[in-house]
Each structure stands twice: as C-alpha cells, then as structure tokens.
Design a protein around this motif. Structure first.
Motif: not given
Length: 614
Positions: A517, A543-544, A546, A583, A585, A587-588, A612-614
């Motif tokens: 990540n 979450t989120n 990409n 890209t 994406r 979300a979950a 990338r993720h949160n």
C-alpha cells in the motif's frame, strides 16, 4: 589515483546510501531514506611487507620454520635488498608459510625478491600477502524496535520491503524471491559470510551463529593481541590516519551482506532477507585498513569444515560461503586463494564471489577468477549491467547490485546496518543502501541456501553452479558482447523449480509480484502483448482502494480480480484508457488478495504502478 603504502584488495561495495530520520522509528513505521554516493577507494601502490611461501613436499624448509625465514633473508641479500630481514609469522591452513619482512618493499623490489625465491628448487610458490580494504561506508540513523515474528508468506509485512527492496521483487531487475519463498526459505542451511564481521541487529540476530575472528594483526582488528578469537564482532573499520590508508568511516559491510542472505522476514520490522530461515556464520577477516589474504584463505578453509592450526574445529560447516571481496591479480594454480578454494569445494561448500567493481575484465582479479567459484556480476533495476561491475568470460551469472544513476531507492541494495562512523557502540542499528558486486554475491549465496534446504541430497558445488546457470533468466536489455555478464540474471523461483515441481491445481496461488500500500513500483516496461502480474493483500478495515498506473510512454491496460488471476477476457474490473493513466476504484474492498495485471497494448516504458487504500 591516490597512492597508499601497501598493496591491497578491495571489498566490493562501490557506493552507499544513508538511512536518515529525525526521530526513532517504531515497527511498522517508515523513515525517509536518502542515498549518498561515496567514491570508490583508490588502488594502492603495490608495496609488500609480507609474503606467502609454499615449500615443496619433503624439503627441510617446510619442516623448519627458522630455516624458512632464513631462506627469505638470503634471497633478499641475493636480490640486492640490503638490510631486509624476515621472520616467520605462522603456517596457513593450506600448508604455506607467512613471512613478514622488516620493511615494506616497493613493487620492483618485491618482484625481484619473489623471482629469486621462485628460482629456489625448494620453493613451489610465492606471492605477496596482500591486504583488502573497503570501498565505501554505510550510515543509518534511527533504530527500529522489534516485533514478534509471524509465519512467512508470499507478501512479507516488513515495512521497507515493498518500497526499497526492488532487488528481491521487482519484475525487471529483481530475483523473484517472493514466489520462491513458497518453496524454500533456507531452513537448516549454514551460510558463511567472510567479511568485516557482524554487529548486533534485531532484524538478524536470531539467525546468527557464533563465528570466528581470523585477523592476526592487532592494528587491523582493533583487539589487544594478534591472536585469533571466537566470535566475529565488527569493531569498525574506520581509519583516521592517512599515513596508514585512506581516511574513511566504518562500513559495517559484513552486517549488510549478511542481511541480504538471511535478514529476518515477515516479522513486521525493517527489511527482508533472501534465505531468511538459514543461519549465518560470520567470519571476520577485514578490519582497519583491510585484512591479509592469508587470513582470508584460512577463514575459507575453516568455514567449509577444514582444519586450521590454533583454531577450534568449526561445529557448523557452511554449505555455501559468500566472499564479497577481492583484488587485482589472477588466481593461478598453486596460489593461496586457489588452494583454499580447492579445499573448500572438496569439503562440499559452494563458494560465491563478487566479480569486482572496476568495470574491467575479472580475469585479473582474485578470488573471482579462481577455478571452482561462482563469480557474480552486478545488474541494475533495469536488468542492465551496473556501470562499475567487472565483466568477462569468467563471470558465471549476475544479480542485483544497484547503480546510483537509478536514484534512491532504486540505485541501491538495502539491508540492515549500523549508523556509526566509528565503533558500533557509538551508533545504533538501522537500515542503509549500498551498490556493488558485494551486494550481488549474497543474493546468489542466499538462493544456494534455499536450494540446499529442499534438495533430497546435498548438491555438489558443481551441481549448484549448473542449476543456477541453467535457470538464470535472460537479460531484459542488451549486454554488449565486449562486456559479458554471464548467462543471465539470478532467478530464485526458476532455480527452485528445478528442484521442486511448480504448484499445480486449484489450491495454488498465482505467480505474482507483491506490492505494498502506497509504495509505488516504478520503471515498468514491456512490449505489446506482454503481461505482468502483481498482488496486494488488503487488511480488515481498509477502504477506498485504488489501483493506478501513470507516467512513462506507450499504452497499457489494467485488469483486476479478487483471489484469482485476471486475464485479458476474464476479470472483475478493467481500465483501458489510451496511454498509461489507468485507475480502478473499489470503495469497499474485500479482505484478502487482489491480483493486478498490466497488459501491454503497445510497447511501454517507465510506467509506475501504485495501490492506495485508507
């Protein structure tokens, strides 16, 4: 070039990088690491103060050490070298004698003395007992706290692995270690690292055996006496007296090379090692201003399980020995190095040697030119020749060594290190980058350990060399015919597949390169139709998510699937814009592994992939 007072060899790290941070780093955190190139050390002027003399079997000189030193004194007189005395120092494990001269001789005088000695019918061989020195220094700041380990898997959780250790996982320049870890991790195998010794570091200590300090010169060792002692503690090889050798900070080179072989992996700390369940046997031969060839040759014999007078038997003989050191001079039959290599190979040890950093033919460098060793050249993240690497017909294969032109971190090989410029007690453990064939050799030694750990019967050194060369992957860029770098680049996965059948069936994981990540994977390249597969492990709570590609030239398509390999026609998600800016994406995202495949719509180069993720 700067002149020195002694003939030397050079420890083969061409450049270094520095790990820097403003405050201590805890496990799982990252510090900004920056690279600092150091100049390679200059060659010495050829002065000689010790000789290695081998007498013919049955001669009185071989049995009488007093007469042996007298023979050298008499030869000095006959050579016109007045006031040159000699004393016997010790016998080597190969049966030669080390004799110290009362004064250093310049190149011409030393050559004259050796010619006279070679004319003596009692003498079979004579050569200078040359010394080795380091060519760079590594610095690191910010210690890293340890965490409990976990069971190794394809994507280790070592925080620096994804961003910095391209040499293990990069699709173009790496050795494909992660996929090889499915088959072996070196468990049960001993790898001797003949180098500057080792210092304490939480990310490798559990894999380190008690070694031995073979340095027989208190000035070099920084110990109180000339005696050899148990343990291989690196006291530091800094020098602040330009009259002895060039002023330089400590390198802690042996700790770095040992980390490439067997740094602890998937323990949530720092970085990863190639054969991270193998054991390292550190053998110290290099200290202040270097170390003598005769000590290194003895260490080689001992590490393989051979006998060395005055030293206890090695209770952990090494299946593979790494020597990231060397210097000028061809390795010839009867020389001290060749005799020691022959003994080690006869004992069953595979001897891996760095090719050297002078961008010239290694045929005139030893021990890389010795018969029976695996000589390793250095490649960059692009898979091309490192600018400094020696080359030639005697290079067996190449492995990642870095090249500072590729920037930070991609120009360096990264492992554990101590940040002191002098004694390790004045510094702290951390991580740093170096570039050199010194870094290439331990990648090979680590893969040899992996092979031996799963072989049904121990492989002979010749079998190991054949397997590595037969499974090396082709260079992805052109290597000019005038600078041959061996058969190709070390391929850990292919080498293991030569012993362990590849996984087949529904329970097998796809062969993918792991990414981390927010750790970009730059420099991706390929042709139209080429496919490159990557994997990302997504934890609970993420979450989120990409997946991004950007930069470079050409055109790629990106396809993604969860828990299975996507194809050009079967996938969960797809991005296929013109060019390289793709890209996807989510979300979950689900908890588990996502597989990401880049497909070349047209030839592409210098593309970056990032998750990338949160």
């Amino acid at each position: 070039m700067q002149q020195r007072s002694r003939t030397t060899f050079c420890l083969l790290a061409a450049a270094v990088a520095v790990a820097m941070a403003a405050s201590p780093i805890m496990a799982g955190q990252r510090a900004p690491l920056r690279a600092v190139t150091q100049p390679a050390s200059t060659a010495q002027d050829g002065r000689v103060d010790r000789l290695i003399v081998r007498y013919r079997s049955g001669t009185a000189l071989r049995a009488d050490k007093t007469r042996a030193a007298a023979a050298v004194r008499n030869a000095a007189t006959r050579s016109g070298l007045a006031a040159t005395d000699a004393r016997y120092v010790r016998s080597t494990a190969t049966g030669a004698d080390v004799v110290k001269l009362s004064r250093p001789l310049d190149r011409a005088s030393a050559a004259a003395l050796m010619r006279t000695l070679r004319a003596d019918p009692n003498i079979a061989h004579v050569e200078p007992d040359v010394r080795m020195t380091h060519t760079g220094a590594a610095f690191a700041k910010a210690p890293v706290a340890a965490r409990a380990g976990a069971t190794p898997n394809l994507t280790p959780n070592d925080p620096y692995f994804g961003q910095y250790q391209w040499h293990l996982h990069h699709a173009t320049g790496g050795i494909r270690a992660p996929s090889a870890w499915n088959s072996a991790t070196g468990e049960g195998v001993v790898v001797a690292v003949i180098d500057t010794g080792i210092v304490q570091h939480d990310d490798i200590d559990a894999n380190v055996l008690e070694g031995y300090d073979f340095i027989t010169d208190a000035f070099v060792s920084r110990r109180e006496t000339d005696e050899r002692v148990p343990g291989a503690h690196d006291y530091g090889d800094w020098n602040d007296d330009p009259n002895q050798c060039p002023v330089s900070p400590s390198s802690f080179h042996g700790t770095h090379t040992a980390g490439t072989v067997a740094e602890l992996t998937n323990n949530g700390l720092g970085m990863a090692g190639v054969a991270h369940n193998a054991k390292v046997l550190p053998v110290r031969v290099l200290g202040r201003c270097g170390g003598y060839m005769s000590d290194i040759a003895d260490a080689l014999v001992w590490a393989s399980g051979g006998e060395v007078a005055g030293v206890p038997a090695n209770e952990n003989p090494a299946e593979v020995i790494n020597m990231s050191l060397g210097g000028s001079g061809a390795c010839t039959a009867g020389s001290e190095f060749q005799t020691a290599v022959d003994a080690a190979v006869a004992n069953g040890s595979t001897v891996v040697v760095a090719a050297g950093n002078y961008n010239t033919n290694l045929s005139q460098f030893t021990p890389a030119s010795c018969a029976g060793v695996i000589a390793v050249g250095a490649t960059r993240i692009t898979g091309g020749k490192s600018s400094f690497s020696n080359y030639g017909a005697l290079v067996d294969l190449s492995a990642p060594g870095g090249d500072s032109v590729d920037g930070n971190p991609n120009g360096y090989v990264w492992q554990n290190i101590n940040d002191s410029e002098t004694s390790p007690e004045n510094g702290q453990q951390n991580y740093g980058g170096m570039a050199g064939t010194s870094m290439s050799a331990p990648h090979v030694a680590g893969v040899v350990a992996m092979l031996q750990s799963v072989a049904q019967a121990p492989l002979t050194p010749a079998e190991v060399e054949t397997l590595l060369k037969n499974t090396a992957r082709a260079f992805p860029v052109n290597i000019p015919s005038g600078t041959p770098m061996g058969v190709g680049i070390l391929d850990a996965e292919a080498a293991l597949a030569g012993l362990v059948p590849p996984c087949q069936g529904p329970d097998c994981e796809p062969d993918a390169t792991p990414i981390v990540n927010r750790s970009p994977v730059p420099g991706l390249m390929g042709n139209a139709g080429d496919e490159q597969l990557y994997s990302l492990d997504v934890p609970a709570g993420a979450t989120n998510l990409n997946f991004l590609t950007y930069g470079g030239s050409g055109d790629v398509t990106v396809v993604v699937s969860f828990n299975k390999e996507p194809t050009a026609t079967e996938y969960d998600l797809r991005s296929s814009r013109p060019g390289n800016n793709e890209t996807i994406r989510i979300a979950a995202p689900k908890i588990g592994t996502y597989y990401i495949k880049l497909i070349g719509v047209a030839k592409f180069a210098n593309v970056t992939l990032e998750a990338r993720h949160n």
